[in-house]
Each structure stands twice: as C-alpha cells, then as structure tokens.
Design a protein around this motif. Structure first.
Motif, PDB file in Angstrom:
ATOM      1  N   GLU A 166     -14.305  61.068  42.429  1.00  0.00           N
ATOM      2  CA  GLU A 166     -13.784  59.664  41.547  1.00  0.00           C
ATOM      3  C   GLU A 166     -13.308  60.150  40.213  1.00  0.00           C
ATOM      4  N   GLY A 167     -14.340  60.907  39.503  1.00  0.00           N
ATOM      5  CA  GLY A 167     -13.972  61.505  38.268  1.00  0.00           C
ATOM      6  C   GLY A 167     -13.172  62.436  38.177  1.00  0.00           C
ATOM      7  N   GLN A 168     -12.791  63.330  39.074  1.00  0.00           N
ATOM      8  CA  GLN A 168     -11.819  64.103  39.404  1.00  0.00           C
ATOM      9  C   GLN A 168     -10.420  63.717  39.296  1.00  0.00           C
ATOM     10  N   SER A 169     -10.240  62.335  40.281  1.00  0.00           N
ATOM     11  CA  SER A 169      -9.095  61.738  40.406  1.00  0.00           C
ATOM     12  C   SER A 169      -8.789  61.129  39.177  1.00  0.00           C
ATOM     13  N   ARG A 170      -9.608  60.760  38.506  1.00  0.00           N
ATOM     14  CA  ARG A 170      -9.171  59.949  37.224  1.00  0.00           C
ATOM     15  C   ARG A 170      -8.738  60.776  36.184  1.00  0.00           C
ATOM     16  N   ASP A 171      -9.413  62.090  36.280  1.00  0.00           N
ATOM     17  CA  ASP A 171      -8.813  63.037  35.345  1.00  0.00           C
ATOM     18  C   ASP A 171      -7.259  63.417  35.515  1.00  0.00           C
ATOM     19  N   VAL A 172      -7.059  63.542  36.760  1.00  0.00           N
ATOM     20  CA  VAL A 172      -5.561  63.904  37.216  1.00  0.00           C
ATOM     21  C   VAL A 172      -4.745  62.558  36.720  1.00  0.00           C
ATOM     22  N   ALA A 173      -5.256  61.344  37.004  1.00  0.00           N
ATOM     23  CA  ALA A 173      -4.508  60.175  37.021  1.00  0.00           C
ATOM     24  C   ALA A 173      -4.059  60.082  35.341  1.00  0.00           C
ATOM     25  N   PHE A 174      -5.138  60.761  34.516  1.00  0.00           N
ATOM     26  CA  PHE A 174      -5.059  60.419  33.052  1.00  0.00           C
ATOM     27  C   PHE A 174      -3.640  61.069  32.534  1.00  0.00           C
ATOM     28  N   GLU A 175      -3.376  62.385  33.123  1.00  0.00           N
ATOM     29  CA  GLU A 175      -2.092  63.333  32.828  1.00  0.00           C
ATOM     30  C   GLU A 175      -0.863  62.195  32.646  1.00  0.00           C
ATOM     31  N   LYS A 176      -0.791  61.088  33.457  1.00  0.00           N
ATOM     32  CA  LYS A 176       0.357  60.467  33.556  1.00  0.00           C
ATOM     33  C   LYS A 176       0.101  59.053  32.855  1.00  0.00           C
ATOM     34  N   ASP A 187     -16.289  57.977  30.617  1.00  0.00           N
ATOM     35  CA  ASP A 187     -16.608  57.631  31.986  1.00  0.00           C
ATOM     36  C   ASP A 187     -16.146  58.521  33.050  1.00  0.00           C
ATOM     37  N   MET A 188     -14.892  59.131  33.049  1.00  0.00           N
ATOM     38  CA  MET A 188     -14.239  60.210  33.824  1.00  0.00           C
ATOM     39  C   MET A 188     -15.338  61.538  33.750  1.00  0.00           C
ATOM     40  N   ALA A 189     -15.775  61.792  32.656  1.00  0.00           N
ATOM     41  CA  ALA A 189     -16.582  62.854  32.280  1.00  0.00           C
ATOM     42  C   ALA A 189     -17.685  62.938  33.203  1.00  0.00           C
ATOM     43  N   ALA A 190     -18.371  61.751  32.990  1.00  0.00           N
ATOM     44  CA  ALA A 190     -19.664  61.162  33.742  1.00  0.00           C
ATOM     45  C   ALA A 190     -19.616  61.542  35.136  1.00  0.00           C
ATOM     46  N   GLY A 191     -18.649  61.326  35.773  1.00  0.00           N
ATOM     47  CA  GLY A 191     -18.192  61.746  37.295  1.00  0.00           C
ATOM     48  C   GLY A 191     -17.829  63.097  37.443  1.00  0.00           C
ATOM     49  N   LYS A 192     -17.021  63.547  36.755  1.00  0.00           N
ATOM     50  CA  LYS A 192     -16.263  64.704  37.128  1.00  0.00           C
ATOM     51  C   LYS A 192     -17.102  66.084  36.764  1.00  0.00           C
ATOM     52  N   THR A 193     -18.144  65.920  35.462  1.00  0.00           N
ATOM     53  CA  THR A 193     -19.082  66.852  35.346  1.00  0.00           C
ATOM     54  C   THR A 193     -20.263  66.640  35.074  1.00  0.00           C
ATOM     55  N   GLY A 194     -20.563  65.281  34.853  1.00  0.00           N
ATOM     56  CA  GLY A 194     -22.133  64.964  34.484  1.00  0.00           C
ATOM     57  C   GLY A 194     -22.773  64.662  36.006  1.00  0.00           C
ATOM     58  N   ALA A 195     -21.987  64.233  36.974  1.00  0.00           N
ATOM     59  CA  ALA A 195     -22.610  63.856  38.406  1.00  0.00           C
ATOM     60  C   ALA A 195     -23.043  65.016  39.064  1.00  0.00           C
ATOM     61  N   LEU A 196     -22.689  66.064  39.034  1.00  0.00           N
ATOM     62  CA  LEU A 196     -23.058  67.502  39.590  1.00  0.00           C
ATOM     63  C   LEU A 196     -24.252  67.774  38.781  1.00  0.00           C
ATOM     64  N   ILE A 197     -24.282  68.151  37.498  1.00  0.00           N
ATOM     65  CA  ILE A 197     -25.403  68.528  36.660  1.00  0.00           C
ATOM     66  C   ILE A 197     -26.492  67.513  36.860  1.00  0.00           C
ATOM     67  N   GLY A 198     -26.334  66.171  36.954  1.00  0.00           N
ATOM     68  CA  GLY A 198     -27.351  65.266  37.100  1.00  0.00           C
ATOM     69  C   GLY A 198     -28.166  65.431  38.312  1.00  0.00           C
ATOM     70  N   CYS A 199     -27.207  65.637  39.546  1.00  0.00           N
ATOM     71  CA  CYS A 199     -27.537  66.035  40.703  1.00  0.00           C
ATOM     72  C   CYS A 199     -28.528  67.296  40.752  1.00  0.00           C
ATOM     73  N   ARG A 256      -0.467  68.999  28.799  1.00  0.00           N
ATOM     74  CA  ARG A 256      -0.715  67.709  28.340  1.00  0.00           C
ATOM     75  C   ARG A 256      -1.733  66.789  29.041  1.00  0.00           C
ATOM     76  N   LYS A 257      -2.824  67.285  29.178  1.00  0.00           N
ATOM     77  CA  LYS A 257      -4.073  66.866  29.638  1.00  0.00           C
ATOM     78  C   LYS A 257      -4.874  66.043  28.435  1.00  0.00           C
ATOM     79  N   LYS A 258      -5.218  65.099  28.933  1.00  0.00           N
ATOM     80  CA  LYS A 258      -5.994  64.085  27.993  1.00  0.00           C
ATOM     81  C   LYS A 258      -7.400  64.446  27.969  1.00  0.00           C
ATOM     82  N   SER A 259      -7.785  65.890  27.316  1.00  0.00           N
ATOM     83  CA  SER A 259      -8.928  66.276  27.212  1.00  0.00           C
ATOM     84  C   SER A 259      -9.776  65.310  25.981  1.00  0.00           C
ATOM     85  N   LEU A 260     -11.039  65.670  25.694  1.00  0.00           N
ATOM     86  CA  LEU A 260     -11.504  64.542  24.570  1.00  0.00           C
ATOM     87  C   LEU A 260     -10.791  64.607  23.210  1.00  0.00           C
ATOM     88  N   PRO A 261     -10.555  65.854  22.722  1.00  0.00           N
ATOM     89  CA  PRO A 261     -10.160  65.980  21.394  1.00  0.00           C
ATOM     90  C   PRO A 261      -8.600  65.372  21.431  1.00  0.00           C
TER      91      PRO A 261
END
Length: 347
Positions: A166-176, A187-199, A256-261
């Motif tokens: 879900e996080g990766q999907s939202r990251d891709v969707a953010f581009e548009k 919220d996206m980062a919590a899924g894309k990156t945080g979920a696996l490290i939390g796991c 043109r990715k929507k990274s945090l900065p």
C-alpha cells in the motif's frame, strides 16, 4: 552477549560482522533453493557473483544487513538468543531484496550498490520474477521457526507486506498527484519503509517468545526508525553522492517524485516554493539545468531543513517506543547505535 560490539561513535556504522556469521548460512541456503535463473539474479543482486555466475573475486555488496541485525538484536533485547530469530532475520532480508529488485524496475534506476541494477542486465521480467521468488522464500523461511511461534511470525510478516505494498502504491501515485501534504507523505513512508523495519524488530520479539506489549514496543521502534531512515534517504537522494550511496543521485528530481524535502518545499510559502511548483507543473521532462535549479529551490524553500527535523522527531519517537519493550542494557545500546547510524549517514 559476546557478539555485541562496543558502542559506536555517532555517524559511524556499528560493525555487524557477527550478524553475517549468524545469518549467512541460512540466507545462502534460502537463496540456493531458488530455481537456477532466479538464483543467479539474486546472487548477483546480493553481490555474491558476477552476471555470468562467476564468484566475485572480492565479494562485496548485499547491503549492511541492518534489518536482520535489528531482528537478531530484538530477540536478545527481550531475553532470547540470536539463534531464536534466524528464520525471521532471513525472511526480512529476503523481503528487503524483493522490494529493491521491484523498486529499481518501478523507478527505472539503473544503479544499485555501485553496480548495474539487476533489471538492467538480466531484463525486467527476470528481475520481477526473482523478486517474486525471494518473497516466496521469505515466507518459507518462517516455517523453520518453532511450531508454536510460526503462525504469529507469518501473520507479522504478511501484515507488514500488505502495508508495504500500500505504501509503495501511494508513493507511485504521488508522482501524478498535484497536492501531497507532509502528513500524506509520512503515512506513505510508514508503510513503504516503516512497515518492514517494524516487522524486523517485532519478529525478533515474537520468535523469542516475548509478550504483546514488548513486541509492540519493538514494532513501533522499528516503524518510527523506518520513517526516519526514509527521511534521510530522501535527503541523500537529492544532496548525496552516488560514489558513496551506490544509487543514482538526483533521480527523484528527474522523475519529479514527491520525496519529503520536495513535499515540504512545495507546500511552503514564498517565492522559492512558488517557482518550484511552476517547475513541477511544467509538461516537459526535467533537464540538467532544471535539476540543479530544483535542488536549489527545494533547499531555499526549507525542504531540506524540514526533512532533517522530521528525521530527528521520528528517531526520538523510535527510541521512546524501544523503552516500552524493556530491552536489556546491552541490546538497547546496540539498537540505539544502529538507529543513530541509520539516520546520520553522510551526504
């Protein structure tokens, strides 16, 4: 525990040789169980061999095995031993490689760990299939856990995988997407990156037989650490150096990715933010001059500072959560050192 090293200085990544000693036999066995074609791609991706299958003269690559280290140390933190958590450590490392193989395809990144990305040598289908095979191998690795803990371990990993997708999907969707807020990004980062490290951290607790409160503290520690790590990764993606990171720098701005900065800068007031919004709305692809301009505008609009401050907030929250797990002193020290190193990488 004899494997735990002395506390590392801030900014210096702790030595994790002991993790490889514990992890390597089981990890190699898991990769070697793959079909021949996928085994070759996975071995190349990890830096174990060349693209033709020849062993590397000076074997390198494979990353810093941070996630397996977190799994093994989380088991120790709640009174277990590293051997208790080996199935979980193998699983999270295989899932991590699965995500990297697919991410490189999705992002079109041609460089990974200072070498050509797997898809650029073997083709997109081979990279995708290898990622799929690694995911299956990860789930299979958990079946080697003690019978009374297997179900909980599999449930932990599957839940994280759903969040990750879900996080990766939202990251891709953010581009548009035209409007992405900092809250949306976190919220996206919590899924894309945080979920696996939390796991990774939670699996250590689960496989060591910890109660739900301690496992929950470990999970939230890893989750927050993952978000902090992603914040720093975004900063390095714009202002880092390929020679150090082994990944293309500036690729996020090209795409043109929507990274945090970028998100923080785009939503800021002022002339620099407005100019950046115009640049991101332009229909033509970004050229070299545009990339330098975008980098300057993001920093001038406060994007870099905002990302650095968010990384610090997330790290502080992670360490507070770790205390809920009531970790042993030695394991806490090592987890603290790893967390600090993950979020203070050199640019």
């Amino acid at each position: 525990m004899s494997q735990i090293t002395d506390s590392a200085p801030v900014g210096v990544f702790p030595r994790l040789d002991w993790v490889n000693d514990v992890l390597s036999p089981a990890l190699r066995k898991a990769v070697e169980s793959l079909p021949a074609a996928e085994r070759l791609v996975a071995g190349y991706h990890r830096g174990w061999c060349e693209a033709d299958g020849a062993p590397r003269v000076a074997e390198a690559g494979g990353g810093k095995v941070v996630r397996p280290a977190l799994t093994l140390l989380s088991a120790v933190a709640v009174g277990g031993s590293p051997s208790d958590a080996v199935p979980g450590a193998v699983a999270v490392e295989l899932v991590h490689d699965f995500t990297l193989l697919h991410d490189d395809v999705i992002d079109g990144d041609a460089l990974r760990r200072h070498r050509p990305a797997a898809w650029s040598l073997f083709g997109t289908p081979a990279a995708v299939l290898t990622g799929d095979a690694l995911l299956v191998a990860a789930l299979h690795a958990l079946t080697r856990a003690p019978h009374n803990r297997t179900a909980a371990a599999v449930q932990e990993l599957v839940g994280a995988l759903l969040e990750l997708v879900e996080g990766q999907s939202r990251d891709v969707a953010f581009e548009k997407a035209h409007d992405v807020s900092v809250a949306d990004y976190l919220d996206m980062a919590a899924g894309k990156t945080g979920a696996l490290i939390g796991c990774a951290c939670a699996l250590g607790g689960v496989l060591a037989g910890a109660d739900e409160v301690r496992v929950g503290g470990l999970r939230e520690f890893g989750r927050r650490l993952g978000v902090a790590f992603q914040c720093v990764d975004d900063i390095l993606g714009i202002w880092g150096r390929s020679a150090r990171s082994g990944k293309p720098v500036g690729a996020d701005l090209v795409a043109r990715k929507k990274s945090l900065p970028v998100v923080a800068a785009l939503t800021a007031p002022g002339a620099a933010a407005e100019r950046l919004r115009e640049l991101y709305r332009a229909p033509h692809p970004s050229a070299g001059d545009d990339i330098e301009l975008a980098r300057h505008l993001v920093e001038e609009a406060g994007g870099r500072q905002a990302a650095e401050e968010e990384a610090r907030r997330q790290l502080a929250a992670a360490l507070r959560s770790l205390s809920l797990a009531r970790p042993t002193a030695d394991a806490y020290r090592q987890l603290h050192d790893i967390a600090r190193a993950m979020t203070r990488r050199e640019s």
